[in-house]
Design an enzyme around this catalytic site. Structure first.
Site, PDB file in Angstrom:
ATOM      1  N   GLY A 221      -3.595 -11.909  23.176  1.00 14.92           N
ATOM      2  CA  GLY A 221      -4.954 -12.309  22.840  1.00 14.92           C
ATOM      3  C   GLY A 221      -5.420 -13.472  23.714  1.00 14.92           C
ATOM      4  N   SER A 222      -6.200 -14.388  23.129  1.00 15.93           N
ATOM      5  CA  SER A 222      -6.864 -15.423  23.921  1.00 15.93           C
ATOM      6  C   SER A 222      -5.919 -16.439  24.530  1.00 15.93           C
ATOM      7  CB  SER A 222      -7.885 -16.158  23.053  1.00 15.93           C
ATOM      8  OG  SER A 222      -8.799 -15.219  22.530  1.00 15.93           O
ATOM      9  N   THR A 223      -4.634 -16.485  24.062  1.00 20.03           N
ATOM     10  CA  THR A 223      -3.721 -17.443  24.693  1.00 20.03           C
ATOM     11  C   THR A 223      -3.573 -17.119  26.175  1.00 20.03           C
ATOM     12  OG1 THR A 223      -1.820 -16.083  24.085  1.00 20.03           O
ATOM     13  CG2 THR A 223      -2.405 -17.846  22.569  1.00 20.03           C
TER      14      THR A 223
END
Lengths: 501, 496
Positions: A221-223
């Site tokens: 995801g956004s990591t």
């Protein structure tokens, strides 16, 4: 009738000759192989004759051997139970050993070449000194906090992992995989008990035997935006550069629009890079990724440690737990041509991007440690049975430098902004500068999202003291915020432990 | 007695008679060898106690002494009833039997809790029971020596024995499984808590019958033949008995699930047939039939299954025991590991771990002993077996009548074959089948039957070594005298 009788005598000689030859084959030629076979119960009896060494962390024995008075003289016990299971592994009678018990088996059992002097000494003195002791890097407080916070998480996730490392050295401070298991029944001398326990764990659909922190990969995801941001910073973009954003972005080749997690996030047409990171702006990073191109993102991910298949965590460079390779996936159309839709989705950590929790912690760690990634390790020291001699003391090794110090500085500022102003507020720790990045990844149609947090803590002197990654599988709404909270607690515990020592 | 059963006057069998001129009884040699064997057994017991208990109890010598008394009794019976019997047979068998009792006692010690070991009653457990069985078996052997003053008198009951043999073989196959099955093999007759293995006795009865039948038929079996490709093949009608025995062995194989006994019967018959006829073609036919049958059973087992599945399974385990080391291959794998652990010199009596090996007191006793005495010790045991067999064959060579030759030769070979089948089985030379290891394995049936076998060999060897001109026993009749009923004898064919 005497001639055939004599020939029968010869036949008998031949039959007995065959028996004799075959016994020679088994008892002389194959003897060593059979004597040391894994199926030979005598090997174990001999192994259990010598007291196996302790596995310890921070002065506490986590695995120890007790005298039983039975046929197998020493019983292996794990006082920490489920809390340390995935690191220690277990040493069963009839099954395969795992974890540190397996990695350092020779030293613990006392059969290692390093301990030969001790064995020779024992021969003369008649002592039984047992096996050597393995000291781990784990922080007892961080490990127990990680286990407790993960299992008591407030979003009801049943699966997940947490790993914390010291960014300056690579020493693993905590490593937890949820659900865990109790290794004690597996080490039972009653093999039926051990086998029943093992079969139950093995068949459990939740996979308690899996080490999710090292060997399971999930969409980050956004990591993953940290990797894309690093690539962007290196191609001339600064943290204040305005990048295209908006409430929705539809890549050229796809009908599927990419949206933000909430309408309030970056609805304006342009935001600065630091704002895009702080608010976790999907549309901004999708367009940034398409602009940078697949090659740059893949290359940057590779420099951070993606695609590495041979990383091990144990002694430094001496084998240990195998770590699953994190992957960026193809980011291309089936024909191999550039596919902006795939690239856009990959840039926000979806599509075929997969990451281990360890890789997440390594990314955060290299940002905090001026761009240097240290090789992660678990074994701090090998101590002789009498605890006077040390046979090995870990010396930190740099694994790679994925980013330059200025780029690391910019990324650090952006990640600190995430915790101070953005999605990662719950990770904050009093008196420390904490940075991080949350991530919410779609797990598949109809299943709740995975929640992620990668982050670090820096003390007043500017030293990076802990880097962490927490992952809550199928945690659903609020998963990444809960991951951030847990990450903060783990780092706090790690800091307190090292300060107290 | 019909004259046909005693073709003692045939020129072929009077041609050579080694040892005939030896008129010394050698009973004192037997006694001293027996004492030596018992000293070895006592030393074995002492070593076991030293290793298991870390001390030698004051009673360690008692089983050896008890055995010694039993065997001494038999020695006295032999002195009295068979003074010219082979002096090596009794001490050799006594040594094996003694080691067997010693190992079973050692196994009892291993099974007992460490605290109870030192006080374990010396005549209790498997070892004590085996000692009692030994007493029974030796009494039986002495009884046979007393009843049968001349081995030729056995031929009088040949047909009765043959019928009894077949019935004994059939009983377990016919009985419902709960009366006959132990460990998936239908080899037993179980009444209450008591079980006997009739096959062990059947082999003796059948062999006596074979010997009698073949002596009568040997001329026609050996001479009426057709020559094909340089090999003499018998006429179709003469094949009858061979085929009958072959069918019996296959029935045993399929319905009693026991390849070993089947191989034993068939090998026994083919070899006596060969000795009687001196025709290699019989060996070839026999081997072809047996291996053909075994291969057919293997193929049927892999395709049809049913009663053939057991044999197919065993063959699979034999080909790769490590494929399922904790399942089907467990026994064989553990047997091999036990033997391998023993290595060249072994762990010393009492130094091994027999409790890790399943069936160590019966089928796998040779492996269990092998862990402790190593390759050298096992080789010595094999030599002792070989000595017994070769002494039996020697008696067959020396005895003057064809029936005696066939009987002793067949019995000696049967013993050798049984050792081969079980020792070869546990060491993965051939597929493993449940057989007892003669004189070592725990169990009364096997011990009694094999001691009866030894009694017959003693009797034949007595007949062989007894001075020809001596008076007294029936065997001492002038060998060259013509049969009493000349008109009833078949035509003697003079062969080139």
């Amino acid at each position: 009738m005497n001639a055939p009788l004599r020939r029968v005598g010869v036949v008998v000689m031949i039959l007995f000759g065959l028996l004799f030859a075959n016994l020679n084959w088994i008892q002389a030629y194959k003897a060593d192989e059979y004597r040391n076979s894994d199926y030979n119960g005598r090997v174990q009896v001999a192994e259990y004759e010598r007291k196996r060494g302790n596995i310890e962390a921070g002065g506490t024995a986590l695995a120890t051997s007790k005298e039983t008075g039975g046929k197998l003289r020493f019983q292996r016990t794990y006082p920490g139970g489920e809390k340390y299971a995935h690191v220690l592994g277990y040493k069963p009678v009839n099954l395969a050993d795992t974890g540190i018990e397996k990695i350092e088996n020779d030293f613990l059992a006392g059969t290692s070449d390093q301990l030969i002097a001790n064995r020779v000494k024992d021969m003369f003195t008649g002592d039984e000194t047992g096996g050597g002791n393995v000291l781990l890097t784990l922080s007892k407080r961080a490990q127990e906090t990680a286990y407790k916070q993960l299992t008591d998480n407030q979003v009801g996730a049943t699966k997940g992992a947490a790993i914390a490392i010291d960014p300056r050295t690579g020493a693993v401070q905590a490593l937890v995989s949820m659900p865990s298991f109790d290794p004690n029944p597996l080490a039972s001398h009653d093999t039926t008990v051990a086998e029943t326990a093992y079969n139950k764990l093995d068949k459990d659909p939740a996979g308690p035997l899996k080490n999710r922190a090292l060997s399971e990969t999930l969409p980050p995801g956004s990591t993953f935006k940290i990797v894309v941001a690093a690539a962007a910073l290196e191609s001339g973009i600064t943290k204040t550069t305005q990048i295209p954003a908006g409430s929705s972005y539809t890549p050229p080749t796809s009908g599927q629009p990419i949206r933000n997690a909430a309408p309030s996030i970056c609805p304006e047409p342009q935001v600065s890079l630091i704002e895009a990171v702080t608010e976790s702006c999907n549309t901004g990073f999708a367009q940034l990724g398409v602009k940078l191109g697949a090659d740059k993102i893949k290359e940057k991910a590779r420099q951070f440690g993606f695609e590495q298949e041979d990383l091990t965590v144990g002694q430094l460079g001496e084998g240990g737990f195998g770590v699953a390779a994190s992957r960026t996936g193809d980011m291309a159309a089936p024909g191999g041509a550039t596919d902006p839709a795939a690239l856009a989705q990959s840039s926000i950590g979806q599509r075929d991007v997969r990451m281990t929790p360890l890789e997440g912690a390594l990314i955060a760690g290299s940002v905090a440690n001026h761009g240097k990634q240290m090789r992660p390790y678990l074994v701090k020291q090998l101590l002789a049975p009498d605890r006077t001699t040390s046979y090995y003391t870990a010396k930190d090794r740099e694994l790679r430098q994925p980013i330059s110090d200025p780029v690391a500085n910019d990324l650090r500022d952006m990640m600190v902004s995430v915790v101070e102003n953005g999605t990662g507020r719950k990770a904050a720790i009093d008196g420390y500068t904490v940075g991080g990045k949350t991530g919410t990844a779609q797990s598949g149609p109809g299943t709740p999202d995975h929640g992620w947090f990668i982050g670090f803590a820096i003390d007043k002197n500017g030293n990076a003291v802990s880097a962490v990654c927490v992952e809550l599988e199928q945690a659903g709404s609020g998963g990444s915020a809960e991951a951030a909270r847990i990450a903060g607690r783990i780092m706090q515990a790690a800091i307190a432990d090292s300060g107290g020592r | 007695m019909t004259a046909a059963a005693v073709p003692a006057a045939s020129p072929a069998s009077t041609g050579e008679q080694p040892g005939v001129r030896l008129a010394r009884s050698r009973r004192n040699a037997e006694l001293s060898l027996l004492l030596l064997a018992m000293v070895l057994v006592a030393a074995y017991a002492a070593t076991v106690e030293a290793n298991v208990l870390d001390t030698v109890t004051p009673d360690f010598w008692m089983p050896a002494a008890a055995l010694g008394l039993v065997f001494l009794g038999l020695h006295l019976v032999i002195r009295w009833l068979a003074p010219f019997a082979d002096p090596a047979l009794l001490p050799a068998v006594a040594l094996l039997n003694g080691i067997g009792v010693g190992f079973l006692r050692r196994y009892d010690l291993a099974k007992a809790a460490p605290a109870d070991r030192e006080t374990l009653a010396i005549f209790a457990g498997t070892g004590g029971r085996q000692l009692a069985w030994t007493l029974g078996a030796v009494i039986l052997a002495a009884g046979l020596l007393a009843l049968m003053r001349d081995h030729r008198s056995l031929s009088r009951y040949a047909y009765t024995l043959g019928l009894a043999g077949i019935v004994l073989v059939m009983i377990p196959a016919v009985l419902p499984a709960r009366f006959s099955e132990i460990n998936n093999a239908k080899l037993w007759i179980r009444i209450g808590g008591f079980s006997i293995q009739p096959g062990e006795f059947a082999k003796l009865a059948l062999l006596a019958f074979f010997a009698y039948y073949l002596v009568r038929k040997r001329e026609v079996l050996s001479l009426a033949s057709r020559r094909v490709l340089g090999i003499d093949f018998p006429r179709g009608r003469d094949l009858g008995p061979v085929l009958v025995v072959w069918m019996i062995s296959l029935l045993v194989l399929v319905f009693e699930k026991d390849l070993g006994t089947s191989l034993l019967y068939f090998g026994m018959f083919v070899v006596t047939l060969y000795i009687a006829t001196e025709r290699v073609s019989w060996l070839l036919i026999g081997l072809t039939l047996f291996f053909g049958g075994a291969y057919l059973a293997y193929v049927l087992g892999s395709t049809v299954g049913g009663p053939f599945l057991n044999f197919y399974d065993r063959a699979q385990i034999w080909l790769d025991p490590f494929a399922e080391p904790y399942d089907r291959g467990y026994q064989l794998v553990q047997g091999l590991l036990t033997l391998g652990t023993g290595g060249l010199f072994g762990a010393g009596p009492g130094g091994g771990q027999p409790t890790l090996l399943p069936e160590v007191q019966t089928d796998f006793i040779f492996a269990g002993i092998g862990e402790e005495i190593g390759l050298f010790g096992l080789s010595a045991l094999l030599v002792v077996y070989l000595l017994i067999v070769e002494r039996g064959l020697r008696a067959a060579l020396a005895v003057r009548d064809s029936f005696g030759k066939l009987l002793a030769g067949g019995l000696a070979f049967t013993l050798a074959l049984q050792v081969f089948v079980i020792v070869g089985g546990i060491s993965k030379l051939i597929p493993l089948t449940g057989q007892t290891t003669p004189f070592l394995s725990a169990g009364g049936s096997s011990l009694m039957a094999n001691w009866l076998l030894i009694a017959i060999l003693l009797r034949v060897s007595d007949g062989a070594r007894r001075p020809v001109t001596g008076g007294g026993g029936p065997a001492a009749r002038p060998a060259g005298a013509p049969p009493e009923q000349l008109h009833g004898a078949p035509t003697e064919v003079i062969r080139p």
